[in-house]
Every structure is written in C-alpha cells, then in structure tokens.
Write a protein that holds these residues in place. Structure first.
Motif, PDB file in Angstrom:
ATOM      1  N   ASP A  46       0.831  -1.205   0.000  1.00 24.23           N
ATOM      2  CA  ASP A  46       0.000   0.000   0.000  1.00 24.23           C
ATOM      3  C   ASP A  46       0.864   1.253   0.000  1.00 24.23           C
ATOM      4  N   GLU A  47       0.210   2.409  -0.058  1.00 25.76           N
ATOM      5  CA  GLU A  47       0.917   3.685  -0.172  1.00 25.76           C
ATOM      6  C   GLU A  47       1.780   4.013   1.043  1.00 25.76           C
ATOM      7  N   SER A  48       1.555   3.336   2.171  1.00 24.69           N
ATOM      8  CA  SER A  48       2.404   3.565   3.353  1.00 24.69           C
ATOM      9  C   SER A  48       3.686   2.734   3.306  1.00 24.69           C
ATOM     10  N   THR A 108       3.529  -0.727   3.342  1.00 25.56           N
ATOM     11  CA  THR A 108       3.245  -1.994   4.028  1.00 25.56           C
ATOM     12  C   THR A 108       3.016  -3.107   3.016  1.00 25.56           C
ATOM     13  N   GLY A 128       8.983   4.171   4.067  1.00 26.94           N
ATOM     14  CA  GLY A 128       7.840   3.513   3.442  1.00 26.94           C
ATOM     15  C   GLY A 128       7.530   3.891   2.017  1.00 26.94           C
ATOM     16  N   LYS A 129       8.278   4.789   1.432  1.00 24.56           N
ATOM     17  CA  LYS A 129       8.032   5.104   0.016  1.00 24.56           C
ATOM     18  C   LYS A 129       8.400   3.885  -0.828  1.00 24.56           C
ATOM     19  N   GLU A 167      11.343   3.113   9.397  1.00 22.91           N
ATOM     20  CA  GLU A 167      11.725   4.520   9.252  1.00 22.91           C
ATOM     21  C   GLU A 167      13.177   4.690   8.795  1.00 22.91           C
ATOM     22  N   PRO A 226       5.313  -3.955   8.006  1.00 29.40           N
ATOM     23  CA  PRO A 226       5.159  -2.499   7.965  1.00 29.40           C
ATOM     24  C   PRO A 226       6.456  -1.847   7.485  1.00 29.40           C
ATOM     25  N   PRO A 227       6.387  -0.590   7.062  1.00 30.02           N
ATOM     26  CA  PRO A 227       7.607   0.103   6.649  1.00 30.02           C
ATOM     27  C   PRO A 227       8.526   0.338   7.840  1.00 30.02           C
ATOM     28  N   SER A 247      10.362  -1.316  -0.403  1.00 28.03           N
ATOM     29  CA  SER A 247       9.853  -0.362   0.583  1.00 28.03           C
ATOM     30  C   SER A 247      11.074   0.341   1.168  1.00 28.03           C
TER      31      SER A 247
END
Length: 126
Positions: A73-75, A77, A115-116, A94, A91-92, A111
């Motif tokens: 997804d856009e986050s 993930t 998260g980009k 940092e 999850p992304p 990723s």
C-alpha cells in the motif's frame, strides 16, 4: 499495488538476519525488518535480526502453500495472504528498507526507509 504473486507457490525459506522467501517462477520476497504473522488463530511478531531460528517455524510451515494475494500500500506496508489463510504483514521501517519483492528479468519493488515504494519494471526479452 498488486505485486503479481497470486498463484506463486512458496518453495523455500532462508533465515540469516533477513527472511528470504523463494517462490515459484523465480520470484523472491526479502524481509529485513520486523513483521507480523497471523495464522491458525495466533498472531506472532518476528524480527529476522533478533529472533531465534526456531521462532520462525510458522514461516517454514508455509512451504508448499500458494500466494492468494500480495499487495503493497501507499504507506509501504507489504501484505501477503496464503492459500491456508495465513497473513504476513511487513510495515515500513523509518530507517531501513523493510522488504523487497523481485521477479524475473529485473522486476523489483522496494519499501524504502520511511515507506516510500521504489519500483523497477521487468526488462523486455531480447
């Protein structure tokens, strides 16, 4: 984003400070950050860098299973649902690249820190 892994079968798992999942048709998923696994009514959080090898038994049990859905997804993930209902979620991160998915001929989705998503398409056959 659909990662195009539907129908791919998990062939092998390698754990060595990263989690490397080899799928059929020369696809790979590499996880370098903590992730979550929801399987058989249990929820487990694992880190390839910190957890003991034996903690990854639920991942090893997925060998032979088929991917039903794989999305990012856009986050940043990653979500992968297997044929037995198991859901793997990454999850992304940092500070680091949390995961990447690669395919034949150079296709790659990463990723990146924060998260980009960075993507490279497959090279056309010559």
């Amino acid at each position: 984003m659909d990662l195009g892994l539907k129908g791919k079968r998990l062939q092998s798992v390698l754990i060595d400070y990263t989690l490397r999942l080899q799928l059929s048709d020369v696809y790979f998923i590499v996880i370098e950050s903590p992730f979550n696994l929801d399987f058989e009514g249990r929820y487990v959080s694992l880190s390839p860098e910190e957890d003991a090898d034996e903690d990854f038994e639920p991942i090893r049990l997925l060998v032979g299973r088929t991917v039903e859905e794989a999305t990012a997804d856009e986050s940043g993930t990653l979500r992968i649902r297997f044929s037995d209902g198991t859901l793997l979620r990454v999850p992304p991160d940092e500070a680091y690249e949390a995961w990447n998915v690669s395919g034949p001929d150079g296709a790659l989705v990463v990723s990146t820190p924060g998260g980009k998503l960075a993507t490279w398409t497959a090279r056309p056959e010559s």
